[in-house]
Scaffold this motif. Structure first.
Motif, short mmCIF file in Angstrom:
data_model
loop_
_atom_site.label_atom_id
_atom_site.label_comp_id
_atom_site.label_asym_id
_atom_site.label_seq_id
_atom_site.Cartn_x
_atom_site.Cartn_y
_atom_site.Cartn_z
N TYR A 22 -23.07 -14.70 27.41
CA TYR A 22 -23.31 -13.29 27.13
C TYR A 22 -24.74 -12.99 27.55
CZ TYR A 22 -24.93 -14.37 22.33
OH TYR A 22 -25.47 -14.81 21.23
N THR B 99 -18.52 -13.07 28.32
CA THR B 99 -17.33 -13.53 28.46
C THR B 99 -17.01 -14.73 27.44
OG1 THR B 99 -15.61 -14.37 29.97
CG2 THR B 99 -17.76 -14.86 30.21
N LEU C 9 -13.23 -11.32 27.00
CA LEU C 9 -14.19 -10.35 27.10
C LEU C 9 -14.80 -10.04 25.52
CD1 LEU C 9 -16.06 -7.91 28.35
CD2 LEU C 9 -14.25 -6.41 27.68
#
Length: 85
Positions: free
Chosen positions: A7, A29, A40
């Motif tokens: 991330y 992710t 997500l």
């Protein structure tokens, strides 16, 4: 089963000094190695920096999809504290 998050972390603090509010956003992710799943990851937070200490409240949303199953979202709210060295 091993999950690997990737991330970016955006952080904004309008005041440069001893006591400063901040907002933070982690967006990325999650890959599940061995389970062929991915997801997500969204985590906004806001808090207060006091010298080298931080106090915050965080919301986390995680939406995961596996090869044979549907999307399973998770929602978390947490409170925290941190010390910078």
């Amino acid at each position: 089963n091993f999950a690997f998050p990737a991330y970016v972390d955006f952080r904004y603090s309008p005041v440069d000094g001893g006591v400063s509010p901040f907002v933070d956003l982690k967006l990325g992710t999650i890959w599940h190695l061995g389970d062929e799943g991915s997801g997500l990851f969204v985590s906004p937070s806001f808090g207060l920096d006091i010298s080298r200490y931080s106090f915050f409240i965080r919301y986390q949303y995680v939406s995961e999809k596996y090869a044979e199953s549907a999307v399973s979202p998770y929602h978390y709210i947490s409170f925290g504290a941190a010390v910078s060295f």
